[in-house]
Design an enzyme around this catalytic site. Structure first.
Site, PDB file in Angstrom:
ATOM      1  N   LYS A   1       9.510  11.048 -44.859  1.00  0.00           N
ATOM      2  CA  LYS A   1       9.006  12.186 -43.950  1.00  0.00           C
ATOM      3  C   LYS A   1       9.974  12.618 -42.739  1.00  0.00           C
ATOM      4  O   LYS A   1      10.212  13.681 -42.685  1.00  0.00           O
ATOM      5  CB  LYS A   1       7.666  11.830 -43.281  1.00  0.00           C
TER       6      LYS A   1
ATOM      7  N   ARG B   1      -3.569  12.962 -39.171  1.00  0.00           N
ATOM      8  CA  ARG B   1      -3.789  11.747 -39.763  1.00  0.00           C
ATOM      9  C   ARG B   1      -5.021  10.968 -39.801  1.00  0.00           C
ATOM     10  O   ARG B   1      -5.553  10.311 -40.655  1.00  0.00           O
ATOM     11  CB  ARG B   1      -2.824  10.698 -39.105  1.00  0.00           C
TER      12      ARG B   1
ATOM     13  N   ARG C   1      14.976  -0.179 -42.794  1.00  0.00           N
ATOM     14  CA  ARG C   1      14.924   0.359 -41.688  1.00  0.00           C
ATOM     15  C   ARG C   1      14.709  -0.275 -40.328  1.00  0.00           C
ATOM     16  O   ARG C   1      15.362  -0.307 -39.342  1.00  0.00           O
ATOM     17  CB  ARG C   1      13.753   1.653 -41.573  1.00  0.00           C
TER      18      ARG C   1
ATOM     19  N   ARG D   1      12.735  -1.205 -35.064  1.00  0.00           N
ATOM     20  CA  ARG D   1      11.670  -0.673 -34.488  1.00  0.00           C
ATOM     21  C   ARG D   1      10.565  -1.989 -34.486  1.00  0.00           C
ATOM     22  O   ARG D   1      10.571  -2.400 -35.366  1.00  0.00           O
ATOM     23  CB  ARG D   1      11.223   0.354 -35.716  1.00  0.00           C
TER      24      ARG D   1
ATOM     25  N   ARG E   1       0.063  -0.749 -41.859  1.00  0.00           N
ATOM     26  CA  ARG E   1       0.205   0.744 -41.624  1.00  0.00           C
ATOM     27  C   ARG E   1      -0.005   1.412 -42.929  1.00  0.00           C
ATOM     28  O   ARG E   1      -0.597   2.442 -43.024  1.00  0.00           O
ATOM     29  CB  ARG E   1       1.878   1.094 -41.278  1.00  0.00           C
TER      30      ARG E   1
HETATM   31  P1  AMP Z   1       5.355   7.474 -37.423  1.00  0.00           P
HETATM   32  O1  AMP Z   1       6.700   7.471 -36.908  1.00  0.00           O
HETATM   33  O2  AMP Z   1       5.065   8.800 -37.731  1.00  0.00           O
HETATM   34  O3  AMP Z   1       5.165   6.503 -38.554  1.00  0.00           O
HETATM   35  O4  AMP Z   1       4.285   7.135 -36.124  1.00  0.00           O
HETATM   36  C1  AMP Z   1       4.732   5.740 -35.736  1.00  0.00           C
HETATM   37  C2  AMP Z   1       3.289   5.123 -35.124  1.00  0.00           C
HETATM   38  O5  AMP Z   1       2.834   6.250 -33.979  1.00  0.00           O
HETATM   39  C3  AMP Z   1       2.110   5.275 -36.087  1.00  0.00           C
HETATM   40  O6  AMP Z   1       2.152   3.981 -36.502  1.00  0.00           O
HETATM   41  C4  AMP Z   1       0.979   5.417 -35.016  1.00  0.00           C
HETATM   42  O7  AMP Z   1       0.611   4.293 -34.351  1.00  0.00           O
HETATM   43  C5  AMP Z   1       1.207   6.445 -33.986  1.00  0.00           C
HETATM   44  N1  AMP Z   1       1.119   7.775 -34.542  1.00  0.00           N
HETATM   45  C6  AMP Z   1       1.870   8.663 -35.043  1.00  0.00           C
HETATM   46  N2  AMP Z   1       1.098   9.903 -35.446  1.00  0.00           N
HETATM   47  C7  AMP Z   1      -0.020   9.307 -35.206  1.00  0.00           C
HETATM   48  C8  AMP Z   1      -1.186  10.450 -35.419  1.00  0.00           C
HETATM   49  N3  AMP Z   1      -1.155  11.707 -35.847  1.00  0.00           N
HETATM   50  N4  AMP Z   1      -2.410   9.766 -35.055  1.00  0.00           N
HETATM   51  C9  AMP Z   1      -2.545   8.540 -34.566  1.00  0.00           C
HETATM   52  N5  AMP Z   1      -1.496   7.580 -34.289  1.00  0.00           N
HETATM   53  C10 AMP Z   1       0.053   8.347 -34.788  1.00  0.00           C
END
Ligand code: AMP
Length: 187
Positions: free
Chosen positions: A13, A88, A127, A133, A144
């Protein structure tokens, strides 16, 4: 255009979002990136978000919604945006609807990037090695995926019912997937 990009962690994404937003000249808004920038800057928002992110859980809706509301009010998001990683949860879907309704706008398309689960785990482990990360350890990766399946995957049918969902196969090279996304968006 106002676009949502959805798909499980590791579907590519973030990579697609950057490229597609650039091609369409719209703001790329990634909630994960905003949280990570706040963690790196040790802001109060970052300190709050970090413990959820590190365990693979979602940051509470109240915190996430307030952050997106603020970001969407910036001038660069007025004429279009690509939201990457939001909404989400069902509460976020409703909150976003309300935000857009208040400005007389709506989502044009929701792109779901689909991918095979084994491929996702391989990508995320790679990654983790490349970027270090803190939420890419194997246990957190698994958590996740579970959180996505429980809380986010069911939302996709809401957008499908509205007739604005397009599905794109996330397997293949970055350029191949980008071409599929653009074609699904009709551009
Ligand atoms: P991502 O990089 O989009 O995978 O986001 C990394 C982490 O940020 C996720 O595993 C959540 O802990 C937090 N996060 C990102 N977007 C959201 C969201 N829309 N709602 C809640 N937590 C989020």
């Amino acid at each position: 255009m106002r676009i949502l990009l959805m798909g499980p962690p590791g579907a590519g994404k973030g990579t697609q979002a950057v490229v597609v937003a650039e091609i369409l000249s719209i703001a790329h808004i990634s909630t994960g990136d905003i949280f990570r920038a706040n963690v790196a800057g040790a802001t109060p928002l970052g300190l709050e978000a970090k413990r959820f992110m590190d365990s693979g859980e979602y940051v509470p809706d109240s915190v996430t919604n307030a952050m997106v509301r603020d970001r969407l009010s910036h001038p660069d998001a007025t004429d279009g945006f690509l939201l990457d990683g939001y909404p989400r949860t069902l509460a976020q879907v409703h909150e976003l609807e309300g935000m857009l309704r208040s400005t007389g706008t709506s989502i044009d398309k929701v792109v779901e990037i689909t991918i095979d689960t084994d491929e996702v785990i391989t990508r995320l482990v790679k990654r983790a090695e490349e970027q270090g990360r803190s939420d890419d350890t194997e246990d957190v990766i698994r958590r996740r995926q579970e959180v996505y399946a429980e809380q986010t995957a069911p939302l996709i049918s809401e957008y499908e019912a509205l007739g604005i969902l397009v599905r794109v196969d996330g397997m293949g090279s970055v350029a191949e997937v980008t071409a599929r996304v653009l074609s699904a968006l009709g551009v």
